[in-house]
Design an enzyme around this catalytic site. Sequence first.
Site, PDB file in Angstrom:
ATOM      1  N   HIS A 122      11.063  40.280   8.893  1.00  0.00           N
ATOM      2  CA  HIS A 122      10.513  40.967  10.089  1.00  0.00           C
ATOM      3  C   HIS A 122      11.607  41.755  10.859  1.00  0.00           C
ATOM      4  CE1 HIS A 122       5.736  40.209  10.286  1.00  0.00           C
ATOM      5  NE2 HIS A 122       5.846  40.810   8.683  1.00  0.00           N
ATOM      6  N   CYS A 158       1.301  36.829   1.775  1.00  0.00           N
ATOM      7  CA  CYS A 158       2.289  37.586   1.449  1.00  0.00           C
ATOM      8  C   CYS A 158       2.295  37.366  -0.383  1.00  0.00           C
ATOM      9  CB  CYS A 158       3.970  37.238   1.759  1.00  0.00           C
ATOM     10  SG  CYS A 158       4.116  37.820   3.170  1.00  0.00           S
ATOM     11  N   HIS A 206       7.475  48.405   9.303  1.00  0.00           N
ATOM     12  CA  HIS A 206       6.853  46.282   9.280  1.00  0.00           C
ATOM     13  C   HIS A 206       7.535  46.047   9.183  1.00  0.00           C
ATOM     14  CE1 HIS A 206       4.101  43.652   6.645  1.00  0.00           C
ATOM     15  NE2 HIS A 206       5.009  43.581   6.745  1.00  0.00           N
ATOM     16  N   GLU A 257      31.357  49.594   2.687  1.00  0.00           N
ATOM     17  CA  GLU A 257      31.491  48.423   1.053  1.00  0.00           C
ATOM     18  C   GLU A 257      30.375  46.896   1.098  1.00  0.00           C
ATOM     19  OE1 GLU A 257      34.498  45.253  -0.242  1.00  0.00           O
ATOM     20  OE2 GLU A 257      34.665  47.860   0.534  1.00  0.00           O
ATOM     21  N   HIS A 307      10.222  37.720   2.813  1.00  0.00           N
ATOM     22  CA  HIS A 307       9.895  38.816   3.332  1.00  0.00           C
ATOM     23  C   HIS A 307      10.210  38.287   4.617  1.00  0.00           C
ATOM     24  CE1 HIS A 307       7.173  41.900   5.045  1.00  0.00           C
ATOM     25  NE2 HIS A 307       6.130  40.672   5.244  1.00  0.00           N
TER      26      HIS A 307
END
Length: 241
Positions: free
Chosen positions: A109, A89, A182, A132, A107
């Site tokens: 998942h 990443c 993903h 909200e 990141h």
Amino acid sequence: KKEMSNNQSVVEVDREHPKILIPELLKLFYSIGWVSGTGGGMSIKYQNQIYIAPSGVSKERVEGDELFIYTPEKELISRPAKQLKPSDCTPLFFASYNLRGAGAVIHSHSMNAFLVTILFEKKREFRVTHMEMIKGIKGFGYHSELIIPIIENTAFESELTESLEKAIEAYPAVPAVLVMRHGLYVWGDDWRSAKRHAECLDYLFEAALKMHNMLRIDIENEKVECQVCTEKEKKLDEKHN
């Protein structure tokens, strides 16, 4: 400040240090299904250095001395003593740092993020308003229409970099990009705001899925996706923010 020779000395010096925060937060994210199966990751910018968790490891077991440290110019300053792999990443985290001035990037998942990209696959945007939890996203209020872009997935994480950068530039108001089938990249000014954004978005993703599946609401034709706000409502949100 004391010289930091190990994780214990880091604790004594600064509980906000990434060597403490990243392992702590990854354990939390693992417990809620965001970084299972060695997937997902996190990065924090601290004192002009960028700390990133490694790839290919159980994220709930990451320790402070297993982080990779970079300059803002992407130069590697320090790597773990163990033979660990730099995060796949990394270039995507740097996209958020360089294009948005982020202070932290997550990141995820999350299953909610994964499923919502399928629900909104034709639109290639997740759209929501009049909820909200939108107020937890910086710059947005209850009456705002929040739009998160969805980019196509690739076989390798680093190959997402160009499309992620284009999405960040095309949607400058939002602190997140979804990746088809993903997960989610989400950032903030610091780790607290990145975490808040991730939590609020996950709530909104889950709400959209439940409205569609449990309440039989057609997402594409209901308020959850698109409702034009009146000028009065927009002014209320501006005042709130």
